[in-house]
Structure formats: C-alpha cells, structure tokens
Design a protein around this motif. Sequence first.
Motif, PDB file in Angstrom:
ATOM      1  N   THR A  45       1.160  -1.089  -0.164  1.00 35.06           N
ATOM      2  CA  THR A  45       0.133   0.130  -0.162  1.00 35.06           C
ATOM      3  C   THR A  45       0.809   1.118   0.214  1.00 35.06           C
ATOM      4  O   THR A  45       1.888   1.159   1.251  1.00 35.06           O
ATOM      5  CB  THR A  45      -0.754  -0.622   1.122  1.00 35.06           C
ATOM      6  OG1 THR A  45      -1.754  -1.218   1.059  1.00 35.06           O
ATOM      7  CG2 THR A  45      -1.635   1.216   1.664  1.00 35.06           C
ATOM      8  N   PRO A  46       0.527   2.496  -1.101  1.00 40.93           N
ATOM      9  CA  PRO A  46       1.880   3.095  -0.821  1.00 40.93           C
ATOM     10  C   PRO A  46       1.395   3.834   0.870  1.00 40.93           C
ATOM     11  O   PRO A  46       0.534   3.705   1.104  1.00 40.93           O
ATOM     12  CB  PRO A  46       1.086   4.379  -2.065  1.00 40.93           C
ATOM     13  CG  PRO A  46      -0.371   3.461  -2.666  1.00 40.93           C
ATOM     14  CD  PRO A  46      -0.781   1.827  -1.799  1.00 40.93           C
ATOM     15  N   GLU A  47       2.817   4.974   0.768  1.00 40.50           N
ATOM     16  CA  GLU A  47       2.720   5.272   1.798  1.00 40.50           C
ATOM     17  C   GLU A  47       2.093   6.472   2.308  1.00 40.50           C
ATOM     18  O   GLU A  47       1.989   6.878   3.400  1.00 40.50           O
ATOM     19  CB  GLU A  47       3.831   5.882   2.069  1.00 40.50           C
ATOM     20  CG  GLU A  47       5.156   5.241   2.930  1.00 40.50           C
ATOM     21  CD  GLU A  47       6.196   6.276   3.042  1.00 40.50           C
ATOM     22  OE1 GLU A  47       7.305   5.979   2.235  1.00 40.50           O
ATOM     23  OE2 GLU A  47       6.792   6.987   4.141  1.00 40.50           O
ATOM     24  N   PRO A  48       1.407   7.386   1.240  1.00 42.55           N
ATOM     25  CA  PRO A  48       0.579   8.218   1.832  1.00 42.55           C
ATOM     26  C   PRO A  48      -0.637   7.569   2.624  1.00 42.55           C
ATOM     27  O   PRO A  48      -1.101   8.426   3.520  1.00 42.55           O
ATOM     28  CB  PRO A  48       0.033   9.081   1.115  1.00 42.55           C
ATOM     29  CG  PRO A  48       1.196   8.693  -0.075  1.00 42.55           C
ATOM     30  CD  PRO A  48       2.039   7.461  -0.085  1.00 42.55           C
ATOM     31  N   VAL A  49      -1.109   6.789   2.223  1.00 49.50           N
ATOM     32  CA  VAL A  49      -2.544   6.107   2.427  1.00 49.50           C
ATOM     33  C   VAL A  49      -1.536   4.997   4.764  1.00 49.50           C
ATOM     34  O   VAL A  49      -2.748   5.701   4.976  1.00 49.50           O
ATOM     35  CB  VAL A  49      -2.936   5.056   1.995  1.00 49.50           C
ATOM     36  CG1 VAL A  49      -4.100   3.814   2.779  1.00 49.50           C
ATOM     37  CG2 VAL A  49      -2.666   5.739   0.872  1.00 49.50           C
ATOM     38  N   PHE A 235      -5.406   1.193  -5.815  1.00 41.32           N
ATOM     39  CA  PHE A 235      -5.533   1.699  -4.711  1.00 41.32           C
ATOM     40  C   PHE A 235      -4.677   0.740  -4.434  1.00 41.32           C
ATOM     41  O   PHE A 235      -4.041   0.998  -3.162  1.00 41.32           O
ATOM     42  CB  PHE A 235      -6.328   2.528  -4.197  1.00 41.32           C
ATOM     43  CG  PHE A 235      -6.904   3.250  -4.493  1.00 41.32           C
ATOM     44  CD1 PHE A 235      -6.597   4.814  -4.494  1.00 41.32           C
ATOM     45  CD2 PHE A 235      -8.505   3.039  -5.615  1.00 41.32           C
ATOM     46  CE1 PHE A 235      -7.545   5.762  -5.444  1.00 41.32           C
ATOM     47  CE2 PHE A 235      -9.260   3.944  -6.094  1.00 41.32           C
ATOM     48  CZ  PHE A 235      -8.750   5.527  -6.071  1.00 41.32           C
ATOM     49  N   ALA A 277      -5.828   8.165   0.199  1.00 42.37           N
ATOM     50  CA  ALA A 277      -5.846   7.797  -1.990  1.00 42.37           C
ATOM     51  C   ALA A 277      -5.974   8.856  -2.509  1.00 42.37           C
ATOM     52  O   ALA A 277      -5.521   8.700  -3.862  1.00 42.37           O
ATOM     53  CB  ALA A 277      -6.869   6.567  -1.134  1.00 42.37           C
ATOM     54  N   GLU A 279      -5.238  11.783  -2.819  1.00 39.93           N
ATOM     55  CA  GLU A 279      -4.727  12.823  -2.950  1.00 39.93           C
ATOM     56  C   GLU A 279      -3.093  13.045  -4.231  1.00 39.93           C
ATOM     57  O   GLU A 279      -2.693  11.308  -4.646  1.00 39.93           O
ATOM     58  CB  GLU A 279      -3.196  12.783  -1.323  1.00 39.93           C
ATOM     59  CG  GLU A 279      -3.766  13.393  -0.254  1.00 39.93           C
ATOM     60  CD  GLU A 279      -3.388  13.488   0.570  1.00 39.93           C
ATOM     61  OE1 GLU A 279      -2.316  13.048   1.002  1.00 39.93           O
ATOM     62  OE2 GLU A 279      -4.224  13.638   2.393  1.00 39.93           O
ATOM     63  N   GLU A 281       0.097  12.811  -4.443  1.00 40.38           N
ATOM     64  CA  GLU A 281       1.254  12.474  -4.399  1.00 40.38           C
ATOM     65  C   GLU A 281       0.626  10.550  -4.429  1.00 40.38           C
ATOM     66  O   GLU A 281       1.364   9.823  -4.939  1.00 40.38           O
ATOM     67  CB  GLU A 281       1.288  12.662  -2.834  1.00 40.38           C
ATOM     68  CG  GLU A 281       2.507  12.086  -2.225  1.00 40.38           C
ATOM     69  CD  GLU A 281       3.006  12.053  -0.610  1.00 40.38           C
ATOM     70  OE1 GLU A 281       1.789  12.550  -0.345  1.00 40.38           O
ATOM     71  OE2 GLU A 281       3.948  12.053  -0.718  1.00 40.38           O
ATOM     72  N   ASN A 282      -0.355  10.481  -3.773  1.00 44.58           N
ATOM     73  CA  ASN A 282      -0.638   8.736  -3.813  1.00 44.58           C
ATOM     74  C   ASN A 282      -0.988   8.873  -5.312  1.00 44.58           C
ATOM     75  O   ASN A 282      -0.658   7.722  -5.417  1.00 44.58           O
ATOM     76  CB  ASN A 282      -1.485   8.663  -3.204  1.00 44.58           C
ATOM     77  CG  ASN A 282      -2.133   7.252  -2.748  1.00 44.58           C
ATOM     78  OD1 ASN A 282      -1.615   6.553  -2.436  1.00 44.58           O
ATOM     79  ND2 ASN A 282      -2.964   6.541  -2.726  1.00 44.58           N
ATOM     80  N   ILE A 285       1.921   7.606  -7.508  1.00 46.42           N
ATOM     81  CA  ILE A 285       2.450   7.059  -7.230  1.00 46.42           C
ATOM     82  C   ILE A 285       1.335   5.845  -7.808  1.00 46.42           C
ATOM     83  O   ILE A 285       2.094   4.591  -8.432  1.00 46.42           O
ATOM     84  CB  ILE A 285       2.388   6.502  -5.706  1.00 46.42           C
ATOM     85  CG1 ILE A 285       3.082   6.848  -4.798  1.00 46.42           C
ATOM     86  CG2 ILE A 285       3.005   4.922  -5.498  1.00 46.42           C
ATOM     87  CD1 ILE A 285       3.019   7.148  -3.316  1.00 46.42           C
TER      88      ILE A 285
END
Length: 385
Positions: A45-49, A235, A277, A279, A281-282, A285
């Motif tokens: 899972t991407p870091e912003p999340v 996502f 999710a 944003e 930035e996300n 990714i």
Amino acid sequence: MTRYSERIREIEPFRVMALLAQARALEAAGKDIVHMEIGEPEFPTPEPVTRAAIRAIEKGDVHYTPALGLPQLREQIADFYQQRYGVSVSPQRIVVTPGASGALLLALGVLLDAGQQIMMADPGYPCNRNFVRFLGGVPQVVNVGAETDYQLTAAQVEQHWTTQTRALMLASPSNPTGTLINEQALADITRIVAQKKAALIVDEIYHGLTYDSEPTTALSFSEDTFVINSFSKYFGMTGWRLGWLVAPENAINDIDKLAQNLFLAAPTPAQYAALAAFEPENLQILEQRRQQFQQRRDYLLPALRELGFELPVTPEGAFYLYAGCEKFTDDSSAFAQTLLHEAGVAVTPGRDFGDNQPEKFLRFSYTTSMERLEEGVRRLQTYLA
Ligand SMILES: Cc1ncc(COP(=O)(O)O)c(C=O)c1O
C-alpha cells in the motif's frame, strides 16, 4: 452430528486457493515457484495511505462510522468521479463498504428475491454466482467468447432475458479476461435494462488499471445503475477491506438498513487511510504502478502467444490474461497441476470462472515483477519444448 444449511452446499470454493496452498507447500520444501495465479498486486500500500492510517489510529479514530461510511470519504469519492470522469455523483448515493465484496452483497441484497435470476457472463468472477445462490437467487449465466471480447452484447441480453430476470451484472475490465465492454454496448444495455424495469450492476473494480484507453464509468449513462468499486486493486489496498457502491438515490435507505445489520460499517482506520488515497502524491504513485502493469502486459501477452497460448483479444485492463491452452491439453486443471509441479509456475485453471469450456483456459496474472514474469516464461518455454 450438526447439520449445516442446504444453502452452503450451493457455494463453491475458490479452487485456486488449493493450488496456492500447494505452491506454498512446495516453497516451504525449498522449491522456487513463479506466482501467476494471484489476483492481487504485489506492491505494498502506498505510503501516503499507510501514514494516514497510523495517524488515525494514534488519534483514536477507531470507533464505528455511520453505516454508509465516513461523510468526508463519501464526498471525496464523489469528487473523484467528477475529476476522473467528469460525472457528477451526489455523495448521498455513495456507500463505503467492506471491499467490493461488501458492495456486491448490499446491491444484490436489496435487489434479489428468492427464485429470481441475475444474468451474468461466463467466464466471470466466481463470487457473483455464489452471492446470488446465497441469497436464494439463480445465476443466469450466458456464455461469452473472444468474438465479443468476452463481454455480453445488447443482443445477448435481449435474447436471454426472462420474466424472472431481476438484474444484469457486468464487469469491465473483466476478471478473468481483462477485457472492456465498449461504450456503445454499455449504453445500449443500460437502455434495455431500464426498459425491462430491472437493475444493472457494473463492477468497475479494475478501473484505473487500463492500458489503451480510459473507459468511462457506467454512471455516465444512467443514475439508476449500481456501480461497484474498491480500494483493493488500483489503490493497492486489498487487505484493508474497503470498497464502495454507488446506488440509485431511492435505494440508499434500504442499503443503509442492510449495511447496519450485516456489518455496521466498513473498517474505520481503513476509511481514514483512504482519505489520503485521492491526494495527488498518492495518485502519482498509482500512475507509476499502472505503467508497470502495462509494461508487464505488453511483455507477457506476446510471450504467451509465442509459446502457443491462444489470446485472440488484447486485454486492455486489470492484470489478467485468459489464455487458451488447447494446443497443450484438453484439461486445464490437470495442466495447471503439471505446470506447478514440473515447471514451477502457478496459474489459475479456467474452472474457477464458470462452466464455459473452462478446461480450455488458464488465467495468467501479471501481479508479480517483470523479472519473475520473464523467469516464468523461460520455465514454460523449457517445459513446453
Ligand atoms: C471482479 C471482482 N470484483 C470484486 C472483487 C472483490 O474485491 P474486494 O472485495 O477485495 O474489493 C474482485 C477480487 O478479486 C474481483 O476480481
């Protein structure tokens, strides 16, 4: 001895799970297996999340949310429809659910009475049939093939419709075929279903993972369509168990009631995490990942064709290739076993996706890295030679 329900006898297991368990046992015994059977991205899972989730848990945002979901998440999903598709959807029509699975259960739960039929394509996502059976309905499966991109056509819908048909389910991109329904067909089918005063359920869980064109959402054709989506695939949040349902306005009270009873609410930390999710930035990714999936498809599709697998249609989305293996076998389940044990490559036999000539097909997932896919193709090449 305890007696179990008749209903549960109707439910079939995911056969690929047994194959995955075998693959894991072989790995535990020291054998290297290339995994092309798994239907989830290997990316974390991407870091912003994950950061947003940790913040929420630390802040104590761990209590039940309303059954329809966190209001701010419902609003963000509505904004996403506006930004991505230019379609205006009221947040009131959006229900946050435990995965697309929860959304499917709610949609079918408010639509289906015992004995009624739900039309769907074969091959298709296996849970759809099982959900319908679980609710006392009858899956009305219609065989589809390469000539229609493995999607139902308006003519087939008309031809197979009965007085008992209550709803029609589509998935685009489809699991297991990765193919899209074309817009004209979707528009025509939407109109036919409305004429029949029935419901259309469109599973858009693989939206965002398309490689040749950006499909529009089924919501752009009608406000009465039920659309299923999820944070699982595009996502990269499979284990967070979070999805959503967009439903007609007049269904929301019933869905609220059903959600309260079935699961109270979707997981709260996951809902707070999902606020991140959307944003930029996300999304950046996720776009990089989408490009990697595209590279993998563009590698694996010609490689499998070269080996002799039949793939007459170019799958435009998801991360699956549904390949004809008639050149090698007339029993894809036995063949998948052989490939696992003798070539060290795990793939899913067609049997999991229905009764439409499943013995002639294997599903290859490209959810593993390019290096592993190349290794898998090398092993297949050696074995098949
Ligand atoms: C077509 C389709 N719909 C729904 C689901 C369920 O997804 P989830 O409950 O993880 O959101 C899947 C999972 O593989 C799928 O392939």
